[in-house]
Design a protein around this motif. Structure first.
Motif, PDB file in Angstrom:
ATOM      1  N   SER A  70     -24.454  10.414  62.439  1.00  0.00           N
ATOM      2  CA  SER A  70     -24.705   9.732  63.853  1.00  0.00           C
ATOM      3  C   SER A  70     -23.658   8.488  63.787  1.00  0.00           C
ATOM      4  O   SER A  70     -23.057   8.120  65.036  1.00  0.00           O
ATOM      5  N   VAL A  71     -23.509   7.891  62.866  1.00  0.00           N
ATOM      6  CA  VAL A  71     -22.308   6.671  62.825  1.00  0.00           C
ATOM      7  C   VAL A  71     -21.157   7.212  63.321  1.00  0.00           C
ATOM      8  O   VAL A  71     -20.674   6.533  64.101  1.00  0.00           O
ATOM      9  N   PHE A  72     -20.705   8.261  62.736  1.00  0.00           N
ATOM     10  CA  PHE A  72     -19.285   8.656  63.287  1.00  0.00           C
ATOM     11  C   PHE A  72     -19.117   9.212  64.622  1.00  0.00           C
ATOM     12  O   PHE A  72     -18.131   9.434  65.008  1.00  0.00           O
ATOM     13  N   LYS A  73     -20.332   9.690  65.147  1.00  0.00           N
ATOM     14  CA  LYS A  73     -20.376  10.197  66.421  1.00  0.00           C
ATOM     15  C   LYS A  73     -20.471   8.990  67.455  1.00  0.00           C
ATOM     16  O   LYS A  73     -19.944   8.965  68.662  1.00  0.00           O
ATOM     17  N   VAL A  74     -21.026   7.853  67.126  1.00  0.00           N
ATOM     18  CA  VAL A  74     -21.359   7.092  68.161  1.00  0.00           C
ATOM     19  C   VAL A  74     -20.188   5.617  67.981  1.00  0.00           C
ATOM     20  O   VAL A  74     -19.815   5.129  68.819  1.00  0.00           O
ATOM     21  N   PHE A  75     -19.889   5.536  66.646  1.00  0.00           N
ATOM     22  CA  PHE A  75     -18.868   4.504  66.611  1.00  0.00           C
ATOM     23  C   PHE A  75     -17.610   4.986  66.196  1.00  0.00           C
ATOM     24  O   PHE A  75     -17.243   5.858  65.770  1.00  0.00           O
ATOM     25  N   ASP A  76     -16.541   4.035  66.886  1.00  0.00           N
ATOM     26  CA  ASP A  76     -15.219   4.434  66.322  1.00  0.00           C
ATOM     27  C   ASP A  76     -14.838   3.886  64.991  1.00  0.00           C
ATOM     28  O   ASP A  76     -15.795   3.390  64.191  1.00  0.00           O
ATOM     29  N   GLU A  77     -13.913   4.118  64.290  1.00  0.00           N
ATOM     30  CA  GLU A  77     -13.668   4.114  62.877  1.00  0.00           C
ATOM     31  C   GLU A  77     -13.863   2.648  62.263  1.00  0.00           C
ATOM     32  O   GLU A  77     -14.368   2.443  61.297  1.00  0.00           O
ATOM     33  N   LYS A  78     -13.284   1.598  63.160  1.00  0.00           N
ATOM     34  CA  LYS A  78     -13.465   0.288  62.660  1.00  0.00           C
ATOM     35  C   LYS A  78     -14.969  -0.144  62.836  1.00  0.00           C
ATOM     36  O   LYS A  78     -15.328  -0.751  61.721  1.00  0.00           O
TER      37      LYS A  78
ATOM     38  N   SER B 279     -17.552   2.010  62.516  1.00  0.00           N
ATOM     39  CA  SER B 279     -18.114   2.640  61.504  1.00  0.00           C
ATOM     40  C   SER B 279     -18.041   1.983  60.133  1.00  0.00           C
ATOM     41  O   SER B 279     -19.029   1.990  59.281  1.00  0.00           O
ATOM     42  N   SER B 280     -16.850   1.403  59.823  1.00  0.00           N
ATOM     43  CA  SER B 280     -16.469   0.818  58.537  1.00  0.00           C
ATOM     44  C   SER B 280     -17.288  -0.461  58.541  1.00  0.00           C
ATOM     45  O   SER B 280     -17.902  -0.640  57.427  1.00  0.00           O
ATOM     46  N   LYS B 281     -17.453  -1.280  59.542  1.00  0.00           N
ATOM     47  CA  LYS B 281     -18.347  -2.272  59.601  1.00  0.00           C
ATOM     48  C   LYS B 281     -19.850  -2.086  59.001  1.00  0.00           C
ATOM     49  O   LYS B 281     -20.420  -2.737  58.531  1.00  0.00           O
ATOM     50  N   PHE B 282     -20.484  -1.138  59.838  1.00  0.00           N
ATOM     51  CA  PHE B 282     -21.787  -0.543  59.535  1.00  0.00           C
ATOM     52  C   PHE B 282     -22.040  -0.243  58.185  1.00  0.00           C
ATOM     53  O   PHE B 282     -22.749  -0.458  57.580  1.00  0.00           O
ATOM     54  N   LEU B 283     -21.221   0.756  57.625  1.00  0.00           N
ATOM     55  CA  LEU B 283     -21.070   1.150  56.352  1.00  0.00           C
ATOM     56  C   LEU B 283     -20.957   0.159  55.158  1.00  0.00           C
ATOM     57  O   LEU B 283     -21.770   0.238  54.482  1.00  0.00           O
ATOM     58  N   ARG B 284     -20.296  -0.745  55.529  1.00  0.00           N
ATOM     59  CA  ARG B 284     -20.100  -2.061  54.472  1.00  0.00           C
ATOM     60  C   ARG B 284     -21.315  -2.660  54.487  1.00  0.00           C
ATOM     61  O   ARG B 284     -21.863  -3.286  53.331  1.00  0.00           O
ATOM     62  N   ILE B 285     -22.145  -2.832  55.484  1.00  0.00           N
ATOM     63  CA  ILE B 285     -23.686  -3.503  55.541  1.00  0.00           C
ATOM     64  C   ILE B 285     -24.648  -2.517  54.844  1.00  0.00           C
ATOM     65  O   ILE B 285     -25.386  -2.828  54.207  1.00  0.00           O
TER      66      ILE B 285
ATOM     67  N   PRO C 102     -16.919  -1.949  45.770  1.00  0.00           N
ATOM     68  CA  PRO C 102     -15.816  -2.656  45.952  1.00  0.00           C
ATOM     69  C   PRO C 102     -14.329  -2.348  46.049  1.00  0.00           C
ATOM     70  O   PRO C 102     -13.548  -2.689  46.620  1.00  0.00           O
ATOM     71  N   MET C 103     -14.388  -1.562  45.047  1.00  0.00           N
ATOM     72  CA  MET C 103     -13.386  -0.526  44.836  1.00  0.00           C
ATOM     73  C   MET C 103     -12.657   0.062  46.133  1.00  0.00           C
ATOM     74  O   MET C 103     -11.464   0.211  46.542  1.00  0.00           O
ATOM     75  N   ILE C 104     -13.698   0.952  46.449  1.00  0.00           N
ATOM     76  CA  ILE C 104     -13.451   1.531  47.696  1.00  0.00           C
ATOM     77  C   ILE C 104     -13.275   0.732  49.109  1.00  0.00           C
ATOM     78  O   ILE C 104     -12.240   1.187  49.871  1.00  0.00           O
ATOM     79  N   ASN C 105     -13.944  -0.311  49.050  1.00  0.00           N
ATOM     80  CA  ASN C 105     -13.598  -1.190  50.148  1.00  0.00           C
ATOM     81  C   ASN C 105     -12.183  -1.731  50.277  1.00  0.00           C
ATOM     82  O   ASN C 105     -11.588  -2.001  51.138  1.00  0.00           O
ATOM     83  N   LYS C 106     -11.749  -2.196  48.962  1.00  0.00           N
ATOM     84  CA  LYS C 106     -10.393  -2.681  48.635  1.00  0.00           C
ATOM     85  C   LYS C 106      -9.389  -1.902  49.122  1.00  0.00           C
ATOM     86  O   LYS C 106      -8.501  -1.963  49.685  1.00  0.00           O
ATOM     87  N   SER C 107      -9.550  -0.395  48.639  1.00  0.00           N
ATOM     88  CA  SER C 107      -8.666   0.776  48.998  1.00  0.00           C
ATOM     89  C   SER C 107      -8.466   0.866  50.415  1.00  0.00           C
ATOM     90  O   SER C 107      -7.546   0.991  51.138  1.00  0.00           O
ATOM     91  N   LYS C 108      -9.722   0.806  50.956  1.00  0.00           N
ATOM     92  CA  LYS C 108      -9.828   0.856  52.670  1.00  0.00           C
ATOM     93  C   LYS C 108      -8.850  -0.217  53.090  1.00  0.00           C
ATOM     94  O   LYS C 108      -8.340   0.035  54.231  1.00  0.00           O
TER      95      LYS C 108
END
Length: 128
Positions: free
Chosen positions: A23-31, A33-39, A87-93
């Motif tokens: 649902s997230v990747f269908k509704v939101f753009d990449e930026k 989606s990234s914000k949502f998933l970090r929360i 945190p490592m995943i977020n940093k690499s992103k």
């Protein structure tokens, strides 16, 4: 009771990729989606930690060593994923290091897969 906890963990772990992520990747753009998933992910891992801690506590109460071991491993997977891997995943992103991001993401999926297998094992052994 151990079965209920394992089923709760398994349920939300399956619900996420099938419902939330798609649902997230269908509704939101990449930026977005990234914000949502970090929360979302810190809460996802914290919820999994809490449930696995309940499972571990019940296993100790019922003196079920195999369940203790499996719930402990599941719990460690949530803590490691939240405190180290995320945190490592977020940093690499953030650094736009796609190769490292993909490797770390695959590792997090592998940990989730092992946790799911652990829950299924608990369900099978406790439903006898």
């Amino acid at each position: 009771m151990l079965t209920l906890v394992a089923a709760a963990i398994l349920s939300f772990m399956i619900f996420f990729p099938l419902v939330v992520a798609t649902s997230v990747f269908k509704v939101f753009d990449e930026k977005q989606s990234s914000k949502f998933l970090r929360i979302f992910f810190p809460k996802y891992y914290l919820y999994g930690f809490a449930l696995s801690m309940i499972g571990l506590s019940l296993s100790i109460y019922y003196e079920n060593k195999l369940s203790m071991f499996i719930f402990f491993l599941i719990m460690v997977g949530f803590v490691f994923s939240r405190q180290v891997l995320m945190p490592m995943i977020n940093k690499s992103k953030d650094l736009e290091d796609a190769i490292k991001f993909n490797k770390l993401h695959k590792f997090s999926v592998f940990i989730n897969f092992l946790q799911i297998i652990g829950c299924i094992f608990l369900l099978v052994t406790h439903l006898k």
